[in-house]
Design an enzyme around this catalytic site. Structure first.
Site, PDB file in Angstrom:
ATOM      1  N   ASN A  38      -6.487 -32.971  -2.195  1.00  0.00           N
ATOM      2  CA  ASN A  38      -6.213 -34.241  -1.523  1.00  0.00           C
ATOM      3  C   ASN A  38      -5.330 -34.071  -0.280  1.00  0.00           C
ATOM      4  O   ASN A  38      -4.212 -33.561  -0.371  1.00  0.00           O
ATOM      5  CB  ASN A  38      -5.520 -35.181  -2.527  1.00  0.00           C
ATOM      6  N   ARG A 148      -1.591 -46.306 -19.042  1.00  0.00           N
ATOM      7  CA  ARG A 148      -0.412 -45.965 -18.235  1.00  0.00           C
ATOM      8  C   ARG A 148       0.079 -47.232 -17.566  1.00  0.00           C
ATOM      9  O   ARG A 148      -0.741 -47.991 -17.028  1.00  0.00           O
ATOM     10  CB  ARG A 148      -0.820 -44.919 -17.193  1.00  0.00           C
ATOM     11  N   TYR A 160       4.981 -45.633  -5.907  1.00  0.00           N
ATOM     12  CA  TYR A 160       3.842 -44.921  -6.478  1.00  0.00           C
ATOM     13  C   TYR A 160       3.215 -45.732  -7.619  1.00  0.00           C
ATOM     14  O   TYR A 160       3.927 -46.276  -8.456  1.00  0.00           O
ATOM     15  CB  TYR A 160       4.284 -43.548  -7.017  1.00  0.00           C
ATOM     16  N   ASP A 212       4.147 -42.510 -15.301  1.00  0.00           N
ATOM     17  CA  ASP A 212       4.250 -41.387 -14.357  1.00  0.00           C
ATOM     18  C   ASP A 212       5.467 -41.608 -13.463  1.00  0.00           C
ATOM     19  O   ASP A 212       5.536 -42.602 -12.730  1.00  0.00           O
ATOM     20  CB  ASP A 212       2.974 -41.322 -13.510  1.00  0.00           C
ATOM     21  N   HIS A 214       6.336 -39.385 -11.213  1.00  0.00           N
ATOM     22  CA  HIS A 214       5.884 -38.782  -9.947  1.00  0.00           C
ATOM     23  C   HIS A 214       6.996 -38.011  -9.227  1.00  0.00           C
ATOM     24  O   HIS A 214       7.251 -38.220  -8.035  1.00  0.00           O
ATOM     25  CB  HIS A 214       5.222 -39.834  -9.035  1.00  0.00           C
ATOM     26  N   GLU A 238       5.659 -38.561 -17.386  1.00  0.00           N
ATOM     27  CA  GLU A 238       5.006 -37.487 -16.634  1.00  0.00           C
ATOM     28  C   GLU A 238       5.799 -37.137 -15.378  1.00  0.00           C
ATOM     29  O   GLU A 238       6.335 -38.037 -14.718  1.00  0.00           O
ATOM     30  CB  GLU A 238       3.621 -38.016 -16.266  1.00  0.00           C
ATOM     31  N   GLU A 264       0.356 -31.365 -13.020  1.00  0.00           N
ATOM     32  CA  GLU A 264      -0.805 -31.683 -12.185  1.00  0.00           C
ATOM     33  C   GLU A 264      -0.812 -30.917 -10.866  1.00  0.00           C
ATOM     34  O   GLU A 264      -1.859 -30.805 -10.239  1.00  0.00           O
ATOM     35  CB  GLU A 264      -0.932 -33.192 -11.954  1.00  0.00           C
ATOM     36  N   ARG A 285      -0.448 -30.680 -17.911  1.00  0.00           N
ATOM     37  CA  ARG A 285      -1.392 -31.527 -17.162  1.00  0.00           C
ATOM     38  C   ARG A 285      -2.169 -30.787 -16.076  1.00  0.00           C
ATOM     39  O   ARG A 285      -2.673 -31.380 -15.131  1.00  0.00           O
ATOM     40  CB  ARG A 285      -0.631 -32.715 -16.567  1.00  0.00           C
ATOM     41  N   ASP A 318      -8.930 -38.405  -7.036  1.00  0.00           N
ATOM     42  CA  ASP A 318      -9.171 -37.352  -6.029  1.00  0.00           C
ATOM     43  C   ASP A 318      -9.714 -36.078  -6.667  1.00  0.00           C
ATOM     44  O   ASP A 318     -10.021 -35.122  -5.949  1.00  0.00           O
ATOM     45  CB  ASP A 318      -7.904 -37.066  -5.206  1.00  0.00           C
ATOM     46  N   GLU A 341      -6.483 -38.056 -18.588  1.00  0.00           N
ATOM     47  CA  GLU A 341      -6.354 -39.154 -17.619  1.00  0.00           C
ATOM     48  C   GLU A 341      -7.740 -39.536 -17.097  1.00  0.00           C
ATOM     49  O   GLU A 341      -8.567 -38.681 -16.806  1.00  0.00           O
ATOM     50  CB  GLU A 341      -5.483 -38.683 -16.446  1.00  0.00           C
ATOM     51  N   TRP A 404       7.643 -37.567  -3.221  1.00  0.00           N
ATOM     52  CA  TRP A 404       6.691 -38.687  -3.384  1.00  0.00           C
ATOM     53  C   TRP A 404       5.995 -38.609  -4.717  1.00  0.00           C
ATOM     54  O   TRP A 404       5.752 -37.657  -5.301  1.00  0.00           O
ATOM     55  CB  TRP A 404       5.632 -38.690  -2.269  1.00  0.00           C
TER      56      TRP A 404
HETATM   57  O1  KDG Z   1      -3.556 -36.341  -5.049  1.00  0.00           O
HETATM   58  C1  KDG Z   1      -2.416 -36.795  -5.708  1.00  0.00           C
HETATM   59  C2  KDG Z   1      -2.808 -37.653  -6.897  1.00  0.00           C
HETATM   60  O2  KDG Z   1      -3.776 -37.014  -7.678  1.00  0.00           O
HETATM   61  C3  KDG Z   1      -1.623 -37.986  -7.753  1.00  0.00           C
HETATM   62  O3  KDG Z   1      -0.688 -38.685  -6.974  1.00  0.00           O
HETATM   63  C4  KDG Z   1      -2.059 -38.823  -8.927  1.00  0.00           C
HETATM   64  O4  KDG Z   1       0.009 -38.460 -10.044  1.00  0.00           O
HETATM   65  C5  KDG Z   1      -1.163 -38.725 -10.088  1.00  0.00           C
HETATM   66  C6  KDG Z   1      -1.753 -38.997 -11.396  1.00  0.00           C
HETATM   67  O5  KDG Z   1      -1.035 -38.829 -12.374  1.00  0.00           O
HETATM   68  O6  KDG Z   1      -2.915 -39.365 -11.464  1.00  0.00           O
HETATM   69 MG    MG Z   2       0.759 -37.882 -11.962  1.00  0.00          MG
END
Ligand code: KDG
Ligand code: MG
Length: 404
Positions: A38, A148, A160, A212, A214, A238, A264, A285, A318, A341, A404
Site C-alpha cells: 500500500n 472490531r 485511524y 486496533d 495502530h 492490536e 501486520e 498478524r 489493501d 481479519e 500513524w
Molecule cells: O495498508 C495499511 C492498512 O492495511 C492498515 O492500516 C490496516 O491496520 C490495519 C488493519 O488492521 O486492517
Molecule cells: Mg491493524
C-alpha cells in the site's frame, strides 16, 4: 517438468491499487500472486519486473521451496517489505499453479481442512458512539461472530479506523499526497473504555470484540489501555506499540491480561521469533502477501503453535483478493488458527478478481476450486490504470509527526 515460460506484472486500480503477478508454465497453466504494498506499489512492481521475472523463466514451476530460497538467499539483500512482498507474489502464484495441476484447492495441499470454516471479524466504526453501536448491530445481524470497534475520539478531526461513507471497507489511502490526521493519546485513552463499555452493555458478551491501536502508544500507555479494557474481555488489542521495539511487549504483558496481537507489518519469521518464543503476544498478524507468501507464513504459524500463539492474519482491503484467498486456505488448514481479519474490498474489485470464497454464519471458506480459487481478468484490470494513493500521516496537537 513444467517450466515457467512467462511472468508478467499488472498494476490496476479498481477503487484502490493492486499489483498482481501472473506466472505461466510450459503446460499452459497460469497462477497469480498478490504483490501489493500500500502506497509503495510501483516499487514492488519494478522489483518483480526488473529483477525477479527474468530469473523465473526456465525454472521448474513445481519447486516452490527451492524458488523461495533462491529469491531470498540469492539476492543477498534479505527481508524488508518490498523484497518479501515480491517473493510472496511468486510463492502464491506457484502454489496456485500446483493446486491447478493437482486439481485440488490449496488447503488440501496443506493437509486438508482442520475446521469447518474460518472465523472472520468485521470492521465497525462510528463518528459517534451511537453510530458505532448501529454499525456493530449491522455486523451482528449479518452473522459475524467477531467485530472490531473503532470510534472517533471527541476533539480529534479524524483518527485511524473511521470509515468514510457506507460499505464494509475502511480505505485510508487516497490522494496523490498523504493527508494529515491528528492525535492526542490522553483523549484516546480516556475515551476508548467508555465505548467498549457501551458496546458490551448493548450487545453483551456473546461475540468477540477487537480493537486496533495502530502503533500509537508507548509501552506504559499500552499497559494502561489493556488494564482499562479488561472488563470488556477483548479478543485482542492490536499493534498497541510500534513493534520495532519488541521488549516493549514484555512491559505491557506484565500489567494486563488483555490479549495482544501484532505483526501486520512484519516480513519474516525472524520478525516474529522473539515475540513468539518469549510468549509476549497471543496472536501473530503477519500476512501472506507481506511476509513471504504461504511458504513463509506457514513456518511462522508452525513456530507459534508450541508456544500457544495463534494466527490472526491481516486482511485489510489493501491485501488483494488473491492474497486474502490464500490466507483463507492457510487459516483452514493450520492447527493454531485464531482469527482472520476480513475488511472486504471496495465495490468494483469483482470485475477484476473473480473469487470463489463464501461467508456463512460468521465463517468464511475459500471454496473448492483448484489452486487459490481466484481468477484475474487482465482486460478488466487494464481498464483501471494505476492512480497514486498514499496512506495518511499523523501529527500531535503541537505538530510533531506521530506514528500513524
Ligand atoms: O495498508 C495499511 C492498512 O492495511 C492498515 O492500516 C490496516 O491496520 C490495519 C488493519 O488492521 O486492517
Ligand atoms: Mg491493524
Amino acid at each position: 517438468m513444467a517450466t515457467i515460460t512467462d511472468a508478467t506484472v499488472h498494476v490496476t486500480c479498481p477503487g484502490r491499487n493492486y499489483v498482481t503477478l501472473k506466472i505461466t508454465t510450459s503446460d499452459g497453466v497460469t497462477g497469480i500472486g498478490d504483490a501489493t504494498l500500500n502506497g509503495r506499489e510501483l516499487a514492488v512492481a519494478s522489483y518483480l519486473r526488473d529483477h525477479v521475472c527474468p530469473l523465473l523463466i526456465g525454472r521448474d514451476a513445481h519447486r516452490i521451496e527451492d524458488t523461495w530460497q533462491y529469491l531470498y538467499k540469492g539476492a543477498y539483500w534479505r527481508r524488508g517489505p518490498v523484497t518479501m512482498t515480491a517473493i510472496a507474489a511468486v510463492d502464491v502464484a506457484l502454489w496456485d499453479i500446483k493446486g491447478k495441476v493437482a486439481g485440488l484447492p490449496l488447503y488440501q495441499l496443506l493437509g486438508g481442512a482442520a475446521r469447518d470454516g474460518v472465523t472472520v471479524y468485521g470492521h465497525a466504526s462510528g463518528d459517534t458512539v451511537p453510530e458505532l453501536l448501529q454499525d456493530v448491530q449491522r455486523f451482528l445481524d449479518r452473522g459475524f461472530r467477531a467485530v472490531r470497534a473503532q470510534a472517533a475520539v471527541p476533539g480529534l478531526e479524524r483518527v485511524y479506523g473511521q470509515r468514510k461513507g457506507g460499505g464494509d471497507t475502511y480505505e485510508p489511502a487516497d490522494g496523490s499526497l498523504p493527508s494529515v490526521e491528528d492525535w492526542d493519546t490522553g483523549a484516546y485513552l480516556d475515551f476508548v473504555p467508555s465505548y467498549m463499555a457501551a458496546v458490551r452493555e448493548k450487545f453483551g458478551y456473546g461475540f468477540q470484540l477487537l480493537h486496533d491501536v495502530h502503533h500509537r502508544l508507548t509501552p506504559i500507555e499500552a499497559a494502561r489501555l489493556g488494564k482499562s479494557l479488561e472488563p470488556y474481555r477483548m479478543f485482542w488489542i492490536e499493534d498497541a506499540t510500534p513493534a520495532e521495539d519488541q521488549e516493549a511487549f514484555d512491559l505491557i504483558r506484565r500489567h494486563t491480561t488483555t490479549p495482544l496481537a501484532v505483526g501486520e507489518i512484519f516480513n519474516s519469521v525472524f520478525d516474529c521469533q522473539h515475540l513468539i518464543t518469549r510468549r509476549l503476544i497471543d496472536y501473530v498478524r503477519a500476512s501472506v502477501s507481506h511476509a513471504g507468501g504461504v511458504t513463509q507464513l506457514r513456518k511462522i504459524f508452525a513456530l507459534a503453535e508450541p508456544y500457544g500463539v495463534r494466527s490472526g492474519s491481516h486482511g485489510a482491503g489493501d491485501l488483494s483478493p488473491v492474497s486474502f484467498a490464500a490466507a483463507l486456505h492457510l487459516d483452514l488448514s493450520i492447527p493454531n488458527f485464531g482469527m482472520q481479519e476480513y475488511m472486504a474490498h471496495l465495490p468494483g474489485y469483482e470485475e477484476v478478481f473473480r473469487t470463489s470464497w463464501t461467508f456463512e454464519d460468521g465463517l468464511m471458506h475459500p471454496g473448492d476450486a483448484p489452486g487459490i480459487g481466484v481468477e484475474f481478468d487482465e482486460d478488466a484490470a487494464a481498464r483501471y490504470p494505476y492512480s497514486p494513493k498514499y496512506l495518511p500521516v499523523n501529527r500531535l496537537r503541537d505538530g510533531s509527526v506521530h506514528d500513524w
